[in-house]
Scaffold this motif. Structure first.
Motif, PDB file in Angstrom:
ATOM      1  N   VAL A  25       7.536  -2.140  -3.992  1.00  0.00           N
ATOM      2  CA  VAL A  25       6.100  -2.379  -3.863  1.00  0.00           C
ATOM      3  C   VAL A  25       5.407  -1.459  -4.854  1.00  0.00           C
ATOM      4  CG1 VAL A  25       4.107  -2.369  -2.326  1.00  0.00           C
ATOM      5  CG2 VAL A  25       6.392  -2.905  -1.410  1.00  0.00           C
ATOM      6  N   GLN A  26       4.488  -2.012  -5.655  1.00  0.00           N
ATOM      7  CA  GLN A  26       3.862  -1.218  -6.701  1.00  0.00           C
ATOM      8  C   GLN A  26       2.395  -1.601  -6.869  1.00  0.00           C
ATOM      9  OE1 GLN A  26       6.474  -2.418  -9.950  1.00  0.00           O
ATOM     10  NE2 GLN A  26       4.887  -3.774 -10.777  1.00  0.00           N
ATOM     11  N   SER A  27       1.647  -0.707  -7.537  1.00  0.00           N
ATOM     12  CA  SER A  27       0.226  -0.942  -7.767  1.00  0.00           C
ATOM     13  C   SER A  27      -0.238  -0.119  -8.955  1.00  0.00           C
ATOM     14  CB  SER A  27      -0.589  -0.551  -6.522  1.00  0.00           C
ATOM     15  OG  SER A  27      -1.979  -0.686  -6.748  1.00  0.00           O
ATOM     16  N   ASN A  28      -1.341  -0.542  -9.546  1.00  0.00           N
ATOM     17  CA  ASN A  28      -2.064   0.240 -10.542  1.00  0.00           C
ATOM     18  C   ASN A  28      -3.472   0.439 -10.000  1.00  0.00           C
ATOM     19  OD1 ASN A  28      -3.053   1.448 -12.958  1.00  0.00           O
ATOM     20  ND2 ASN A  28      -3.784  -0.553 -13.647  1.00  0.00           N
ATOM     21  N   PHE A  29      -3.765   1.657  -9.554  1.00  0.00           N
ATOM     22  CA  PHE A  29      -5.048   1.907  -8.905  1.00  0.00           C
ATOM     23  C   PHE A  29      -6.128   2.219  -9.933  1.00  0.00           C
ATOM     24  CE2 PHE A  29      -8.171   4.855  -7.104  1.00  0.00           C
ATOM     25  CZ  PHE A  29      -8.619   4.114  -6.026  1.00  0.00           C
ATOM     26  N   GLU A  30      -7.231   1.500  -9.861  1.00  0.00           N
ATOM     27  CA  GLU A  30      -8.425   1.767 -10.668  1.00  0.00           C
ATOM     28  C   GLU A  30      -9.632   1.429  -9.818  1.00  0.00           C
ATOM     29  OE1 GLU A  30      -8.906   3.027 -13.558  1.00  0.00           O
ATOM     30  OE2 GLU A  30      -7.007   2.918 -14.644  1.00  0.00           O
ATOM     31  N   SER A  31     -10.525   2.394  -9.644  1.00  0.00           N
ATOM     32  CA  SER A  31     -11.685   2.103  -8.815  1.00  0.00           C
ATOM     33  C   SER A  31     -12.848   3.023  -9.136  1.00  0.00           C
ATOM     34  CB  SER A  31     -11.337   2.246  -7.333  1.00  0.00           C
ATOM     35  OG  SER A  31     -12.484   2.070  -6.537  1.00  0.00           O
ATOM     36  N   PRO A  32     -14.054   2.448  -9.229  1.00  0.00           N
ATOM     37  CA  PRO A  32     -15.255   3.273  -9.357  1.00  0.00           C
ATOM     38  C   PRO A  32     -15.898   3.553  -8.006  1.00  0.00           C
ATOM     39  CG  PRO A  32     -15.828   1.000  -9.749  1.00  0.00           C
ATOM     40  CD  PRO A  32     -14.339   1.020  -9.432  1.00  0.00           C
ATOM     41  N   ALA A  33     -15.178   3.252  -6.925  1.00  0.00           N
ATOM     42  CA  ALA A  33     -15.774   3.354  -5.595  1.00  0.00           C
ATOM     43  C   ALA A  33     -16.163   4.794  -5.273  1.00  0.00           C
ATOM     44  CB  ALA A  33     -14.784   2.851  -4.542  1.00  0.00           C
ATOM     45  N   VAL A  34     -17.173   4.948  -4.422  1.00  0.00           N
ATOM     46  CA  VAL A  34     -17.619   6.270  -3.995  1.00  0.00           C
ATOM     47  C   VAL A  34     -16.456   6.976  -3.302  1.00  0.00           C
ATOM     48  CG1 VAL A  34     -19.192   7.521  -2.464  1.00  0.00           C
ATOM     49  CG2 VAL A  34     -20.004   5.541  -3.772  1.00  0.00           C
ATOM     50  N   GLY A  35     -16.264   8.222  -3.630  1.00  0.00           N
ATOM     51  CA  GLY A  35     -15.148   8.979  -3.089  1.00  0.00           C
ATOM     52  C   GLY A  35     -13.996   9.066  -4.062  1.00  0.00           C
ATOM     53  N   TRP A  36     -13.967   8.156  -5.056  1.00  0.00           N
ATOM     54  CA  TRP A  36     -12.893   8.182  -6.038  1.00  0.00           C
ATOM     55  C   TRP A  36     -13.438   8.332  -7.460  1.00  0.00           C
ATOM     56  CZ3 TRP A  36      -8.067   8.694  -4.379  1.00  0.00           C
ATOM     57  CH2 TRP A  36      -7.805   8.326  -3.067  1.00  0.00           C
ATOM     58  N   GLU A  37     -14.724   8.684  -7.580  1.00  0.00           N
ATOM     59  CA  GLU A  37     -15.306   8.764  -8.910  1.00  0.00           C
ATOM     60  C   GLU A  37     -14.665   9.838  -9.774  1.00  0.00           C
ATOM     61  OE1 GLU A  37     -16.770   9.404  -6.104  1.00  0.00           O
ATOM     62  OE2 GLU A  37     -18.364  10.880  -6.252  1.00  0.00           O
ATOM     63  N   PHE A  38     -13.984  10.805  -9.128  1.00  0.00           N
ATOM     64  CA  PHE A  38     -13.327  11.838  -9.920  1.00  0.00           C
ATOM     65  C   PHE A  38     -12.326  11.230 -10.878  1.00  0.00           C
ATOM     66  CE2 PHE A  38      -8.941  12.012  -8.650  1.00  0.00           C
ATOM     67  CZ  PHE A  38      -8.921  11.357  -7.429  1.00  0.00           C
ATOM     68  N   TRP A  39     -11.696  10.101 -10.456  1.00  0.00           N
ATOM     69  CA  TRP A  39     -10.635   9.537 -11.291  1.00  0.00           C
ATOM     70  C   TRP A  39     -11.219   8.966 -12.582  1.00  0.00           C
ATOM     71  CZ3 TRP A  39      -6.013  10.066 -12.502  1.00  0.00           C
ATOM     72  CH2 TRP A  39      -5.293   9.074 -13.141  1.00  0.00           C
ATOM     73  N   PHE A  45       0.661  -5.318  -6.552  1.00  0.00           N
ATOM     74  CA  PHE A  45      -0.759  -5.466  -6.264  1.00  0.00           C
ATOM     75  C   PHE A  45      -1.600  -5.546  -7.532  1.00  0.00           C
ATOM     76  CE2 PHE A  45       0.687  -3.832  -2.166  1.00  0.00           C
ATOM     77  CZ  PHE A  45      -0.045  -4.600  -1.279  1.00  0.00           C
ATOM     78  N   GLY A  46      -0.934  -5.402  -8.693  1.00  0.00           N
ATOM     79  CA  GLY A  46      -1.661  -5.446  -9.949  1.00  0.00           C
ATOM     80  C   GLY A  46      -2.639  -4.291 -10.051  1.00  0.00           C
ATOM     81  N   THR A  47      -3.713  -4.489 -10.801  1.00  0.00           N
ATOM     82  CA  THR A  47      -4.762  -3.471 -10.885  1.00  0.00           C
ATOM     83  C   THR A  47      -5.668  -3.634  -9.676  1.00  0.00           C
ATOM     84  OG1 THR A  47      -4.671  -3.430 -13.297  1.00  0.00           O
ATOM     85  CG2 THR A  47      -6.675  -2.605 -12.258  1.00  0.00           C
ATOM     86  N   SER A  48      -5.662  -2.617  -8.835  1.00  0.00           N
ATOM     87  CA  SER A  48      -6.317  -2.738  -7.529  1.00  0.00           C
ATOM     88  C   SER A  48      -7.338  -1.627  -7.323  1.00  0.00           C
ATOM     89  CB  SER A  48      -5.266  -2.673  -6.413  1.00  0.00           C
ATOM     90  OG  SER A  48      -5.884  -2.553  -5.147  1.00  0.00           O
ATOM     91  N   PRO A  49      -8.498  -1.947  -6.743  1.00  0.00           N
ATOM     92  CA  PRO A  49      -9.473  -0.914  -6.391  1.00  0.00           C
ATOM     93  C   PRO A  49      -9.214  -0.320  -5.019  1.00  0.00           C
ATOM     94  CG  PRO A  49     -10.400  -3.055  -5.928  1.00  0.00           C
ATOM     95  CD  PRO A  49      -9.031  -3.306  -6.514  1.00  0.00           C
ATOM     96  N   VAL A  50      -8.134  -0.747  -4.355  1.00  0.00           N
ATOM     97  CA  VAL A  50      -7.852  -0.351  -2.973  1.00  0.00           C
ATOM     98  C   VAL A  50      -6.510   0.353  -2.823  1.00  0.00           C
ATOM     99  CG1 VAL A  50      -7.480  -1.211  -0.630  1.00  0.00           C
ATOM    100  CG2 VAL A  50      -9.264  -2.229  -2.044  1.00  0.00           C
ATOM    101  N   VAL A  51      -5.480  -0.150  -3.515  1.00  0.00           N
ATOM    102  CA  VAL A  51      -4.113   0.291  -3.243  1.00  0.00           C
ATOM    103  C   VAL A  51      -3.731   1.460  -4.145  1.00  0.00           C
ATOM    104  CG1 VAL A  51      -1.719  -0.425  -2.957  1.00  0.00           C
ATOM    105  CG2 VAL A  51      -3.557  -2.083  -2.613  1.00  0.00           C
ATOM    106  N   HIS A  52      -3.823   2.658  -3.591  1.00  0.00           N
ATOM    107  CA  HIS A  52      -3.360   3.861  -4.270  1.00  0.00           C
ATOM    108  C   HIS A  52      -2.104   4.364  -3.559  1.00  0.00           C
ATOM    109  CE1 HIS A  52      -5.125   6.197  -0.966  1.00  0.00           C
ATOM    110  NE2 HIS A  52      -6.205   5.434  -1.116  1.00  0.00           N
ATOM    111  N   HIS A  53      -1.623   5.547  -3.944  1.00  0.00           N
ATOM    112  CA  HIS A  53      -0.316   6.020  -3.472  1.00  0.00           C
ATOM    113  C   HIS A  53      -0.248   6.201  -1.960  1.00  0.00           C
ATOM    114  CE1 HIS A  53       3.646   7.637  -4.359  1.00  0.00           C
ATOM    115  NE2 HIS A  53       3.405   8.639  -3.537  1.00  0.00           N
ATOM    116  N   ALA A  54      -1.369   6.524  -1.337  1.00  0.00           N
ATOM    117  CA  ALA A  54      -1.366   6.757   0.103  1.00  0.00           C
ATOM    118  C   ALA A  54      -1.915   5.576   0.884  1.00  0.00           C
ATOM    119  CB  ALA A  54      -2.177   8.012   0.422  1.00  0.00           C
TER     120      ALA A  54
END
Length: 435
Positions: A344-358, A404-413
Motif C-alpha cells: 500500500v503506497q501514497s504520495n501525500f500533497e496537501s495545502p490543508a490547514v494543519g499541514w501547511e508546513f509541508w 492512492f496516487g497523489t493524495s491530500p489525505v493519505v500520509h504515513h500515519a
C-alpha cells in the motif's frame, strides 16, 4: 505570526516538554549552567575543550519548525543580519547533556525501552492485547509488525481510528486462530535482528502466517520471510508504507533536515490525531539530536553524519543510499519468491490547514535545499513512494498494489484510516465480512 501558528507553538512546546523527560534534555530556563558552543578546532585538528552540555534551539521559520545546534551554519538566530523570510521565532530551547561514545548504545536501548516498553508477542483478544506464550502450533495466524519509534498499541490505535477499524479487527479475530502483535526495538537493533527474534518465537510452530506490516516493519517482515522463516509454506504479507528500498529520511545527507521534518510531522499529527499519536515523533528527534550533538556540533558535514547513522543500527539499515548492503540484499533476494507480497503506497500533497508546513518546507528549496535533500521525489512524509514497492528488484503486479496516487489525505500515519486499505488487506488474505 498568526494566532494559529502561536497556538501550535504552545502545543509543540508542551509536547516537547513531555518528550524530553529522561532524555538528558532540560528546558534552557531550568539550567543553572552557562552553556557555550563547542570550542573550535586547534591548528592540530583537536578540540581544546569538550563541553559537557550544548544548547539546542527549535526555531519557527517560514519553512516551518527547524532545530539548531550552537554552531549550526544552516541558519543564524533571528537578528539584524538575518533575513526575515527565514528566522521568525524561537519556540523552545534545551540544554543537552553530551553522551560519551560508550554511552550511546545504552542511551538508544533506553529510548527503545520507552518507545516500545513491551517486547515479543502478544495476542489480540476481543480487541485488547493480552500476554501469550507463543504462536499456535498449527492453523492460521496473523501478525502485526509495527514501524520505527512506535509500538503495537500505536499501530492498533491507528487502525481503530478509521471508521471501519474496530469492525476490521473483529473480522481478523474471527478469521484466524490467533491474531498476534510483535513488539521490538527500532533504534538500537537492525530489522534483521528484529526478524531473528521474531523467528525465535515461531520456532516449532507450523502455523500458516500472514503479516500486516507498517513502515519499517516491512523490512523486518522481508528479512523474516526471505532469510529466516522455517515454518509451514510460503507466507503472505501486506506491507503498508514500507521503506523496502530504504527511506531518504534516514540518509546521511538528509538527516538534519529529516529531524526537522519529523518534528513538523509530529506537530501536525498532534493537531489532527491527538497527543498520543504524535508523542513518539516528538521523542525521536530529541533523542537523535542528542546523539548528533554528542558526536559533533558541526552537523552539516556529511561524513560526520555517516558516523552518526552508523551508531543507530535501526536507522542505518533503512537508509536509501547505494551502499546500503542490507537493502540491496533484500532487493536481490532469490529468484524464487518466498512470500506473496502486496503493498500500500501514497504520495501525500496537501495545502490543508494543519499541514501547511509541508508546502512551505518545500517552497524554500532554492534558499536552503534541505527539503530536496530529504525527498527527491514523491513520498508520504516519511518514506519515498518509489521505495514502497521495491520487491525482488522488479515491480509487483498492479493487482498487488494499492496506490492512492497523489493524495491530500493519505500520509504515513493515515493509511489504516482509509476503508480502501482495510478492504485491500482483507481481499489479500481472504478475510470474509462479518455475518
Amino acid at each position: 505570526m498568526s494566532s494559529n501558528a502561536s497556538k501550535r507553538d504552545v502545543e509543540v512546546r508542551a509536547a516537547l516538554e513531555r518528550a524530553s523527560r529522561g532524555l538528558g534534555a532540560r528546558a534552557a530556563g531550568a539550567s543553572r549552567r552557562v552553556v557555550r558552543p563547542a570550542a573550535p578546532l586547534s591548528a592540530r585538528g583537536t578540540r581544546r575543550t569538550s563541553p559537557s552540555r550544548v544548547r539546542l534551539s527549535l526555531v519557527r521559520t517560514t519553512a516551518g519548525l527547524r532545530w539548531r545546534l550552537p554552531d549550526d551554519v544552516r541558519e543564524a538566530p533571528a537578528g539584524p543580519r538575518t533575513s526575515p523570510r527565514l528566522a521568525l521565532k524561537t519556540v523552545a530551547e534545551y540544554d543537552i547533556d553530551v553522551l560519551r561514545p560508550n554511552e550511546i548504545r545504552d542511551f538508544l536501548a533506553k529510548i527503545d525501552a520507552r518507545l516500545t516498553p513491551r517486547r515479543g508477542l502478544r495476542r489480540l483478544q476481543r480487541g485488547r492485547l493480552v500476554p501469550v506464550d507463543g504462536p499456535p502450533p498449527r492453523g492460521r495466524c496473523l501478525v502485526f509488525v509495527h514501524g520505527t519509534f512506535v509500538g503495537s498499541e500505536w499501530l492498533l490505535d491507528n487502525v481503530r481510528g478509521g471508521p471501519q477499524g474496530r469492525t476490521f479487527l473483529a473480522r481478523l479475530e474471527r478469521h484466524y486462530d490467533a491474531v498476534l502483535c510483535f513488539d521490538h526495538p527500532t533504534l538500537s537493533l537492525s530489522p534483521f535482528l528484529n526478524a531473528f527474534e521474531l523467528e525465535s518465537h515461531f520456532a516449532g510452530s507450523k502455523a500458516a502466517v500472514d503479516v500486516i506490516a507498517h513502515s519499517r516493519g516491512g523490512l523486518v517482515t522481508r528479512w523474516w520471510f526471505e532469510a529466516l522463516r522455517r515454518g509451514a509454506g510460503r507466507g503472505r504479507a501486506v506491507l503498508v508504507g514500507s521503506p523496502l528500498g530504504g527511506t531518504s529520511l534516514a540518509s546521511p545527507g538528509a538527516l538534519r533536515a529529516g529531524l526537522d521534518l519529523l518534528t513538523n510531522f509530529a506537530g501536525a499529527l498532534q493537531a489532527v490525531a491527538g497527543a498520543a499519536a504524535a508523542a513518539p515523533f516528538f521523542v525521536a528527534p530529541l533523542a537523535l539530536l542528542r546523539v548528533l550533538a554528542s558526536i559533533t556540533s558541526v552537523g552539516a558535514h556529511t561524513p560526520l553524519l555517516d558516523a552518526v547513522l552508523a551508531l543507530v543500527p535501526g536507522l542505518a539499515a533503512q537508509s536509501r543510499t547505494p551502499d546500503n548492503t542490507e537493502v540491496e540484499f533484500l532487493r536481490r533476494a532469490g529468484t524464487t519468491p518466498r512470500a506473496a507480497y502486496a503493498v500500500v503506497q501514497s504520495n501525500f500533497e496537501s495545502p490543508a490547514v494543519g499541514w501547511e508546513f509541508w508546502k512551505a518546507f518545500r517552497a524554500i528549496a532554492l534558499a536552503d535545499r534541505t527539503a530536496d535533500q530529504v525527498f527527491p521525489g514523491p513520498n508520504d512524509l516519511v518514506v519515498d513512494t518509489a521505495s514502497m514497492a521495491e520487491v525482488y528488484g522488479r515491480p509487483l503486479p498492479r493487482a498487488r498494489v494499492l496506490d492512492f496516487g497523489t493524495s491530500p489525505v493519505v500520509h504515513h500515519a493515515a493509511y489504516f484510516a482509509q476503508p480502501e486499505t482495510l478492504d485491500f488487506i482483507a481481499a489479500a488474505f481472504g478475510v470474509p465480512s462479518l455475518q
